[in-house]
Design an enzyme around this catalytic site. Structure first.
Site, PDB file in Angstrom:
ATOM      1  N   ASP A  21       0.838  -1.205   0.000  1.00 52.96           N
ATOM      2  CA  ASP A  21       0.000   0.000   0.000  1.00 52.96           C
ATOM      3  C   ASP A  21       0.872   1.253   0.000  1.00 52.96           C
ATOM      4  OD1 ASP A  21      -2.285   1.476   0.028  1.00 52.96           O
ATOM      5  OD2 ASP A  21      -2.834   1.042   2.100  1.00 52.96           O
ATOM      6  N   ASN A  69     -10.594  -2.958  -6.372  1.00 51.60           N
ATOM      7  CA  ASN A  69      -9.755  -2.087  -7.215  1.00 51.60           C
ATOM      8  C   ASN A  69     -10.320  -1.890  -8.624  1.00 51.60           C
ATOM      9  OD1 ASN A  69      -6.566  -3.187  -5.779  1.00 51.60           O
ATOM     10  ND2 ASN A  69      -7.826  -1.424  -5.254  1.00 51.60           N
TER      11      ASN A  69
HETATM   12  C1  FPP Z   1      -1.717   0.050  -3.435  1.00 55.20           C
HETATM   13  O1  FPP Z   1      -1.284   1.385  -3.426  1.00 55.20           O
HETATM   14  C2  FPP Z   1      -1.204  -0.695  -4.566  1.00 55.20           C
HETATM   15  C3  FPP Z   1      -1.947  -1.364  -5.489  1.00 55.20           C
HETATM   16  C4  FPP Z   1      -3.409  -1.407  -5.481  1.00 55.20           C
HETATM   17  C5  FPP Z   1      -1.319  -2.065  -6.610  1.00 55.20           C
HETATM   18  C6  FPP Z   1      -0.067  -2.813  -6.315  1.00 55.20           C
HETATM   19  C7  FPP Z   1       0.678  -2.993  -7.570  1.00 55.20           C
HETATM   20  C8  FPP Z   1       2.019  -2.998  -7.690  1.00 55.20           C
HETATM   21  C9  FPP Z   1       2.954  -2.906  -6.556  1.00 55.20           C
HETATM   22  C10 FPP Z   1       2.654  -3.076  -9.018  1.00 55.20           C
HETATM   23  C11 FPP Z   1       2.424  -4.305  -9.804  1.00 55.20           C
HETATM   24  C12 FPP Z   1       2.595  -5.562  -9.059  1.00 55.20           C
HETATM   25  C13 FPP Z   1       3.006  -6.710  -9.585  1.00 55.20           C
HETATM   26  C14 FPP Z   1       2.982  -7.939  -8.771  1.00 55.20           C
HETATM   27  C15 FPP Z   1       3.486  -6.805 -10.963  1.00 55.20           C
HETATM   28  P1  FPP Z   1      -2.381   2.527  -3.583  1.00 55.20           P
HETATM   29  O2  FPP Z   1      -2.563   2.810  -5.028  1.00 55.20           O
HETATM   30  O3  FPP Z   1      -3.620   2.125  -2.864  1.00 55.20           O
HETATM   31  O4  FPP Z   1      -1.674   3.734  -2.855  1.00 55.20           O
HETATM   32  P2  FPP Z   1      -2.382   4.896  -2.011  1.00 55.20           P
HETATM   33  O5  FPP Z   1      -3.076   4.226  -0.858  1.00 55.20           O
HETATM   34  O6  FPP Z   1      -1.225   5.738  -1.576  1.00 55.20           O
HETATM   35  O7  FPP Z   1      -3.332   5.607  -2.922  1.00 55.20           O
END
Ligand code: FPP
Length: 247
Positions: A21, A69
């Protein structure tokens, strides 16, 4: 002593789960768009996977995309799917070289066709790897997973293949995405949020939770070592008293 040296290899968790996250906030702090954060999050996945494999962790499950998501802006969803495709292609060699098997949990068939196909091919191509399994939770929801098991078992009961009285934890677990895997003993969530967000609701029943303020793109080997050291300093009682645990 380095952080790595402080880890007791005899007391490693067999299975580590991570809620990655903070990508969006990491990007915002740099005046960039959210996708920039996700792109930089890939390095943290690679570092965590390599560090876990080197230590001897057997399973690593990362929450890459939840069912919820899908409600993000279409542009971000498309960018995440593209990033996933690119990453699988780019990392396939490294996975094989490091003897890491790829796995996936979630509603894989709800992913765009190309992504699902490539993912299944990568899973098949690494099926022989023995050192560690890296599970990507994609289009995953813990509640849906449990509901789905209830449906499967109800159907079996209706068909006369199973008696309702014979349903126990073992029978139930055989139908989970994680069938055959140990439950995660350690759950890590980055970015200062203290929620489960519908992740592995059944499997995390006895897990130790580790929360860090570090945003996911900044999570590296050293951060993973810190989480494991913290886990190893806890007393896991499974409902018993401290006195009962003394050998
Ligand atoms: C959460 O941060 C992250 C995600 C929903 C996506 C995770 C994806 C990756 C790390 C990249 C791709 C992964 C692989 C395995 C290829 P957020 O967007 O919720 O951050 P925020 O809470 O700061 O808005």
């Amino acid at each position: 002593m380095s952080l790595k040296q402080q880890i007791d290899l005899a007391k490693l968790p067999k299975h580590v789960a991570i809620i990655m996250d903070g990508n969006g906030r990491w990007a915002k702090q740099r005046g960039k768009n959210r996708v920039f954060g996700h792109t930089n999050g890939v390095k943290a996945v690679r570092e965590s996977a390599e560090a876990c494999a080197e230590l001897g962790v057997e399973y690593l499950t990362v929450y890459a995309f939840s069912t919820e998501n899908w409600n993000r802006p279409q542009l971000e969803v498309t960018a995440l799917m593209t990033l996933l495709m690119k990453t699988i292609t780019a990392e396939l060699k490294t996975l094989t070289k490091n003897d890491i098997r790829l796995g996936a949990i979630g509603d894989i068939d709800s992913l765009p066709k190309g992504v699902a196909k490539q993912l299944k091919e990568a899973i098949a191509a690494t099926a022989h790897c023995k050192r560690m399994q890296l599970n990507l939770a994609l289009s995953y929801s813990g509640k849906s997973e449990i509901l789905n098991v209830a449906k499967i078992l109800a159907t079996k009961v209706q068909a006369g293949e199973l008696k309702a009285g014979d349903i126990n934890e073992e029978v139930f677990e055989r139908q989970l995405f994680t069938a055959g895997m140990p439950d995660p003993e350690l759950l890590i969530r980055t970015s200062g949020e203290h929620r489960l967000s519908n992740f592995l609701l059944w499997q995390l029943a006895y897990a130790e939770f580790y929360f860090t303020d570090v945003l996911w793109p900044d999570f590296d080997r050293e951060e993973l070592y810190k989480a494991i050291i913290d886990y190893q300093n806890r007393e896991r009682r499974f409902g018993k008293t401290s006195e009962q645990l003394v050998p």
